[in-house]
Design a protein around this motif. Structure first.
Motif, PDB file in Angstrom:
ATOM      1  N   TYR A  52     -15.974  -1.301   7.174  1.00 11.52           N
ATOM      2  CA  TYR A  52     -16.426  -1.284   8.665  1.00 11.52           C
ATOM      3  C   TYR A  52     -17.760  -1.076   8.738  1.00 11.52           C
ATOM      4  O   TYR A  52     -18.479  -0.271   7.846  1.00 11.52           O
ATOM      5  CB  TYR A  52     -15.713  -1.566  10.081  1.00 11.52           C
ATOM      6  N   THR A  53     -19.137  -1.017   8.974  1.00  8.73           N
ATOM      7  CA  THR A  53     -20.513  -0.612   9.867  1.00  8.73           C
ATOM      8  C   THR A  53     -20.723   0.126  10.665  1.00  8.73           C
ATOM      9  O   THR A  53     -19.546  -0.460  11.314  1.00  8.73           O
ATOM     10  CB  THR A  53     -21.269  -1.871   9.047  1.00  8.73           C
ATOM     11  N   ALA A  54     -21.298   0.623  10.554  1.00  8.21           N
ATOM     12  CA  ALA A  54     -21.995   1.306  12.170  1.00  8.21           C
ATOM     13  C   ALA A  54     -21.712   0.351  12.892  1.00  8.21           C
ATOM     14  O   ALA A  54     -21.538   0.480  14.369  1.00  8.21           O
ATOM     15  CB  ALA A  54     -22.679   2.224  11.419  1.00  8.21           C
ATOM     16  N   ASP A  55     -22.430  -0.807  12.388  1.00 12.06           N
ATOM     17  CA  ASP A  55     -23.222  -1.406  13.919  1.00 12.06           C
ATOM     18  C   ASP A  55     -21.451  -2.318  14.175  1.00 12.06           C
ATOM     19  O   ASP A  55     -21.708  -2.135  15.337  1.00 12.06           O
ATOM     20  CB  ASP A  55     -23.812  -2.567  13.483  1.00 12.06           C
ATOM     21  N   ALA A  56     -21.128  -2.540  13.553  1.00 11.96           N
ATOM     22  CA  ALA A  56     -19.489  -2.970  14.454  1.00 11.96           C
ATOM     23  C   ALA A  56     -18.494  -1.866  15.038  1.00 11.96           C
ATOM     24  O   ALA A  56     -18.253  -2.135  16.358  1.00 11.96           O
ATOM     25  CB  ALA A  56     -18.797  -3.535  12.824  1.00 11.96           C
ATOM     26  N   VAL A  57     -18.304  -0.956  14.256  1.00  5.59           N
ATOM     27  CA  VAL A  57     -18.245   0.591  15.268  1.00  5.59           C
ATOM     28  C   VAL A  57     -18.979   0.385  16.433  1.00  5.59           C
ATOM     29  O   VAL A  57     -17.598   0.259  17.818  1.00  5.59           O
ATOM     30  CB  VAL A  57     -18.243   2.174  14.512  1.00  5.59           C
ATOM     31  N   MET A  58     -20.453   0.150  16.348  1.00  4.05           N
ATOM     32  CA  MET A  58     -20.711   0.518  17.618  1.00  4.05           C
ATOM     33  C   MET A  58     -20.245  -0.634  18.430  1.00  4.05           C
ATOM     34  O   MET A  58     -20.375  -0.690  20.213  1.00  4.05           O
ATOM     35  CB  MET A  58     -22.263   0.842  17.490  1.00  4.05           C
ATOM     36  N   THR A  59     -20.637  -1.768  18.342  1.00  4.23           N
ATOM     37  CA  THR A  59     -20.190  -2.881  19.162  1.00  4.23           C
ATOM     38  C   THR A  59     -18.893  -3.000  19.563  1.00  4.23           C
ATOM     39  O   THR A  59     -18.580  -3.321  20.359  1.00  4.23           O
ATOM     40  CB  THR A  59     -20.281  -4.340  18.551  1.00  4.23           C
ATOM     41  N   VAL A  60     -17.996  -3.154  18.803  1.00  4.63           N
ATOM     42  CA  VAL A  60     -16.425  -2.516  18.875  1.00  4.63           C
ATOM     43  C   VAL A  60     -16.532  -1.941  20.080  1.00  4.63           C
ATOM     44  O   VAL A  60     -15.865  -1.704  21.843  1.00  4.63           O
ATOM     45  CB  VAL A  60     -15.825  -2.671  18.023  1.00  4.63           C
ATOM     46  N   LEU A  61     -16.696   0.085  19.594  1.00  4.09           N
ATOM     47  CA  LEU A  61     -16.347   0.401  20.363  1.00  4.09           C
ATOM     48  C   LEU A  61     -17.253   1.139  22.059  1.00  4.09           C
ATOM     49  O   LEU A  61     -16.235   0.993  23.283  1.00  4.09           O
ATOM     50  CB  LEU A  61     -16.359   2.516  20.186  1.00  4.09           C
ATOM     51  N   SER A  62     -18.320   0.802  22.190  1.00  5.40           N
ATOM     52  CA  SER A  62     -18.912   0.588  23.313  1.00  5.40           C
ATOM     53  C   SER A  62     -18.318  -0.571  24.433  1.00  5.40           C
ATOM     54  O   SER A  62     -19.043  -0.379  25.530  1.00  5.40           O
ATOM     55  CB  SER A  62     -20.811   0.519  22.826  1.00  5.40           C
ATOM     56  N   HIS A  63     -17.608  -1.587  23.920  1.00  8.73           N
ATOM     57  CA  HIS A  63     -17.113  -2.968  24.134  1.00  8.73           C
ATOM     58  C   HIS A  63     -15.866  -2.647  24.415  1.00  8.73           C
ATOM     59  O   HIS A  63     -15.690  -3.813  25.060  1.00  8.73           O
ATOM     60  CB  HIS A  63     -18.194  -4.364  23.452  1.00  8.73           C
ATOM     61  N   PHE A  64     -14.899  -1.845  24.570  1.00  7.42           N
ATOM     62  CA  PHE A  64     -14.194  -1.652  24.062  1.00  7.42           C
ATOM     63  C   PHE A  64     -13.344  -2.174  25.949  1.00  7.42           C
ATOM     64  O   PHE A  64     -14.305  -1.258  27.026  1.00  7.42           O
ATOM     65  CB  PHE A  64     -13.245  -0.566  23.858  1.00  7.42           C
ATOM     66  N   GLU A  65     -12.645  -2.799  26.002  1.00 10.03           N
ATOM     67  CA  GLU A  65     -12.594  -3.338  27.655  1.00 10.03           C
ATOM     68  C   GLU A  65     -11.142  -2.599  27.338  1.00 10.03           C
ATOM     69  O   GLU A  65      -9.433  -2.433  27.493  1.00 10.03           O
ATOM     70  CB  GLU A  65     -12.074  -4.977  27.463  1.00 10.03           C
ATOM     71  N   GLY A  66     -10.765  -1.512  28.937  1.00  9.61           N
ATOM     72  CA  GLY A  66     -10.443  -0.456  28.819  1.00  9.61           C
ATOM     73  C   GLY A  66     -10.246   0.551  28.454  1.00  9.61           C
ATOM     74  O   GLY A  66     -11.511   1.274  28.060  1.00  9.61           O
ATOM     75  N   ASP A  67      -9.357   1.983  27.971  1.00 11.16           N
ATOM     76  CA  ASP A  67      -8.842   3.013  28.205  1.00 11.16           C
ATOM     77  C   ASP A  67      -9.201   3.745  26.391  1.00 11.16           C
ATOM     78  O   ASP A  67      -8.195   2.880  25.960  1.00 11.16           O
ATOM     79  CB  ASP A  67      -8.231   4.369  28.657  1.00 11.16           C
ATOM     80  N   LYS A  68     -10.261   3.654  25.565  1.00 12.63           N
ATOM     81  CA  LYS A  68     -10.739   2.865  24.528  1.00 12.63           C
ATOM     82  C   LYS A  68      -9.712   4.153  23.823  1.00 12.63           C
ATOM     83  O   LYS A  68      -9.028   4.583  22.842  1.00 12.63           O
ATOM     84  CB  LYS A  68     -12.423   2.687  23.891  1.00 12.63           C
TER      85      LYS A  68
END
Length: 185
Positions: A52-68
């Motif tokens: 996975y890429t840094a962009d994917a991680v940033m997108t997923v984690l910054s838009h995570f719904e709920g308490d990640k």
């Protein structure tokens, strides 16, 4: 030696059943895999990807719904339970085969080494992913590259275990067939 064989005959089926059960818990309990998939809008856990890429991680984690952090912590608890059961199984199978026919030492060593390395990289990967979750959005590309590299190594060694174990099974089966033919003649 016979005592070890008896123990392994007991450990392997139990290890397999525990691996399947713990895998089912990981995938089907609502606060494990489904929670990560839902929170990540379908992306799923990073450690199920090959990389996975840094962009994917940033997108997923910054838009995570709920308490990640809570979601990933719970997921990794189940993942560690699975990892213990899986490692017992992946270590026991080649050992049992090798004890019965010790001709294929290199294949045995490759299977055991791959099992241990897969477990080690899985643990390191989980720690890195949890760090990414905790420090979002302040992680670096290097942090993600390390985590993604550990994920790839985990999957590579899992595949190597599978190949080494299959080759060990096939080589041992061929030896037993040859012994059977030699006895008939």
């Amino acid at each position: 030696m016979k005592k070890l064989i008896k123990i392994l005959k007991f450990v392997i089926p139990i290890g397999f059943v525990l691996t399947v059960i713990s895998g089912a818990l990981l995938f089907f309990l609502p606060d494990a895999y489904p929670n990560i998939v839902e929170g990540s809008n379908g992306f799923g856990p990073f450690d199920f990807k090959l990389s996975y890429t840094a962009d994917a991680v940033m997108t997923v984690l910054s838009h995570f719904e709920g308490d990640k952090e809570s979601a990933y912590t719970t997921f990794f608890v189940y993942d560690y339970i699975f990892l213990v059961c899986y490692t017992i199984f992946t270590f026991s199978v080649p050992l049992m085969i090798y004890i019965k026919d010790d001709k294929h030492y290199l294949l045995f060593r490759a299977a055991v080494f791959s099992s241990i390395m897969s477990m080690m990289f899985n643990i390191l990967e989980n720690l890195c992913i949890m760090n990414l979750v905790k420090v979002t959005p302040f992680f670096t590309d290097g942090d993600v590259n390390l985590s993604s590299g550990l994920t790839a190594l985990k999957w590579i060694f899992t595949g190597l275990w599978l190949l080494a174990t299959l080759f060990l099974i096939i080589a041992t089966a061929i030896d037993h067939v040859k012994k059977g033919k030699a006895k008939k003649e």
